[in-house]
Design a protein around this motif. Structure first.
Motif, PDB file in Angstrom:
ATOM      1  N   LYS A 255       0.898  -1.178   0.051  1.00 34.19           N
ATOM      2  CA  LYS A 255      -0.001  -0.149  -0.059  1.00 34.19           C
ATOM      3  C   LYS A 255       0.889   1.390   0.093  1.00 34.19           C
ATOM      4  CE  LYS A 255      -2.477   1.784   3.681  1.00 34.19           C
ATOM      5  NZ  LYS A 255      -3.504   1.737   4.626  1.00 34.19           N
TER       6      LYS A 255
ATOM      7  N   ARG B 168       0.656   5.709  -1.073  1.00 38.29           N
ATOM      8  CA  ARG B 168       0.047   6.915  -1.333  1.00 38.29           C
ATOM      9  C   ARG B 168       0.479   7.424  -2.585  1.00 38.29           C
ATOM     10  NH1 ARG B 168       0.800  10.150   4.422  1.00 38.29           N
ATOM     11  NH2 ARG B 168      -0.070   8.730   5.880  1.00 38.29           N
ATOM     12  N   GLN B 169      -0.729   8.153  -3.215  1.00 37.37           N
ATOM     13  CA  GLN B 169      -0.319   8.909  -4.461  1.00 37.37           C
ATOM     14  C   GLN B 169      -1.428  10.161  -4.580  1.00 37.37           C
ATOM     15  OE1 GLN B 169      -2.170   7.140  -8.101  1.00 37.37           O
ATOM     16  NE2 GLN B 169      -0.090   7.188  -8.943  1.00 37.37           N
ATOM     17  N   ASN B 170      -0.674  11.258  -4.983  1.00 36.75           N
ATOM     18  CA  ASN B 170      -1.434  12.534  -5.082  1.00 36.75           C
ATOM     19  C   ASN B 170      -0.685  13.347  -6.250  1.00 36.75           C
ATOM     20  OD1 ASN B 170       0.878  13.638  -3.560  1.00 36.75           O
ATOM     21  ND2 ASN B 170       0.010  12.912  -1.574  1.00 36.75           N
TER      22      ASN B 170
ATOM     23  N   VAL C  45      -3.516   1.877  -3.719  1.00 39.51           N
ATOM     24  CA  VAL C  45      -3.063   3.375  -3.492  1.00 39.51           C
ATOM     25  C   VAL C  45      -4.240   3.974  -2.698  1.00 39.51           C
ATOM     26  CG1 VAL C  45      -2.770   5.406  -4.990  1.00 39.51           C
ATOM     27  CG2 VAL C  45      -1.970   3.196  -5.772  1.00 39.51           C
ATOM     28  N   GLU C  46      -3.738   4.761  -1.826  1.00 41.29           N
ATOM     29  CA  GLU C  46      -4.203   5.675  -0.678  1.00 41.29           C
ATOM     30  C   GLU C  46      -4.220   7.077  -1.242  1.00 41.29           C
ATOM     31  OE1 GLU C  46      -4.379   7.029   3.874  1.00 41.29           O
ATOM     32  OE2 GLU C  46      -3.284   5.322   3.110  1.00 41.29           O
ATOM     33  N   ASP C  47      -5.462   7.538  -1.605  1.00 35.52           N
ATOM     34  CA  ASP C  47      -5.553   9.266  -1.881  1.00 35.52           C
ATOM     35  C   ASP C  47      -5.422  10.030  -0.842  1.00 35.52           C
ATOM     36  OD1 ASP C  47      -7.949   9.403  -1.063  1.00 35.52           O
ATOM     37  OD2 ASP C  47      -8.838   8.955  -3.315  1.00 35.52           O
ATOM     38  N   ASP C  48      -5.556  11.285  -1.096  1.00 34.34           N
ATOM     39  CA  ASP C  48      -5.437  12.401  -0.033  1.00 34.34           C
ATOM     40  C   ASP C  48      -6.724  12.358   0.828  1.00 34.34           C
ATOM     41  OD1 ASP C  48      -2.989  13.496  -0.531  1.00 34.34           O
ATOM     42  OD2 ASP C  48      -3.559  14.988  -1.933  1.00 34.34           O
TER      43      ASP C  48
ATOM     44  N   GLY D  63      -7.875   9.590   1.984  1.00 37.27           N
ATOM     45  CA  GLY D  63      -7.713   8.271   2.773  1.00 37.27           C
ATOM     46  C   GLY D  63      -8.576   7.018   1.853  1.00 37.27           C
TER      47      GLY D  63
ATOM     48  N   VAL E 233      -8.766   4.061  -0.624  1.00 35.51           N
ATOM     49  CA  VAL E 233      -7.691   3.052  -1.004  1.00 35.51           C
ATOM     50  C   VAL E 233      -8.463   2.247  -2.013  1.00 35.51           C
ATOM     51  CG1 VAL E 233      -6.386   1.070  -0.406  1.00 35.51           C
ATOM     52  CG2 VAL E 233      -6.710   2.887   1.430  1.00 35.51           C
TER      53      VAL E 233
END
Length: 200
Positions: free
Chosen positions: A2, A4-6, A163-166, A168, A170
């Motif tokens: 897992k 993060r992606q932004n 991928v967890e975005d801004d 939260g 997933v």
């Protein structure tokens, strides 16, 4: 795994793939990753690992670019480099720095096995052909593998890139890449002269 992606990750991708600016972006990202992972290390072990990590991470950005060239989306290309780092942490017994549990190392290798084999990468040789500079030695703590303690590892995500975005949320696979990304959104790139951006 897992991750993060932004917008910062897409801006970093753009910066890394630009002439001239790419070298600056690599330096900034190496410094960032050394700081992040040093803070996860045992306090009395941080200094002795930093030179090793700096050289190792520098090589992984070549892996990232090769993965993008091979057609991997941003999230998977970045995950590949994190898998390389976790192979290295595992080989040194630096379990407190690992992002995945010890028992998921093999599963992460298998997901990218074709790419890894093409570039001479395996668990024992995490950089493969991307080991283009000298990597300083750093002391191992292999005894930690007997009873791994990895407070920063998240298990259960070995079958795909999550991928967890801004917000939260997933999801699997990552977001669609924005069409117009400003490289100044990338960490450390706010004050960089972007003269070459239009021709990149």
């Amino acid at each position: 795994m897992k991750i993060r992606q932004n917008i910062r990750h897409f801006a970093t991708k753009k910066a890394l793939t630009m002439p001239v600016i790419g070298d600056i972006a690599t330096e900034k990202m190496v410094d960032l990753h050394v700081r992040i992972f040093s803070e996860r290390a045992d306090p009395d072990r941080r200094d002795e690992r930093e030179d090793h990590m700096a050289a190792f991470f520098e090589c992984t950005f070549d892996t990232y670019l090769a993965a993008l060239d091979a057609g991997f989306p941003e999230a998977e290309a970045r995950e590949i480099t994190h898998v390389q780092a976790n192979f290295d942490f595992y080989n040194h017994g630096w379990t407190e720095m690992m992002e995945i549990p010890v028992d998921e190392i093999e599963a992460h290798y298998e997901r990218y096995e074709e790419f890894f084999e093409r570039h001479g990468i395996d668990i024992a040789e995490p950089l493969g052909e991307f080991r283009t500079i000298d990597i300083p030695d750093a002391p191992a703590t292999l005894d930690k593998l007997d009873d791994p303690d990895h407070p920063h590892a998240e298990g259960g995500f070995a079958d795909d890139v999550y991928v967890e975005d801004d917000s939260g949320e997933v999801g699997v696979g990552g977001a669609d890449e924005p069409e117009d990304v400003d490289v100044s959104a990338a960490p450390g790139m706010q004050d960089v002269d972007r003269t070459d951006e239009k021709t990149a």
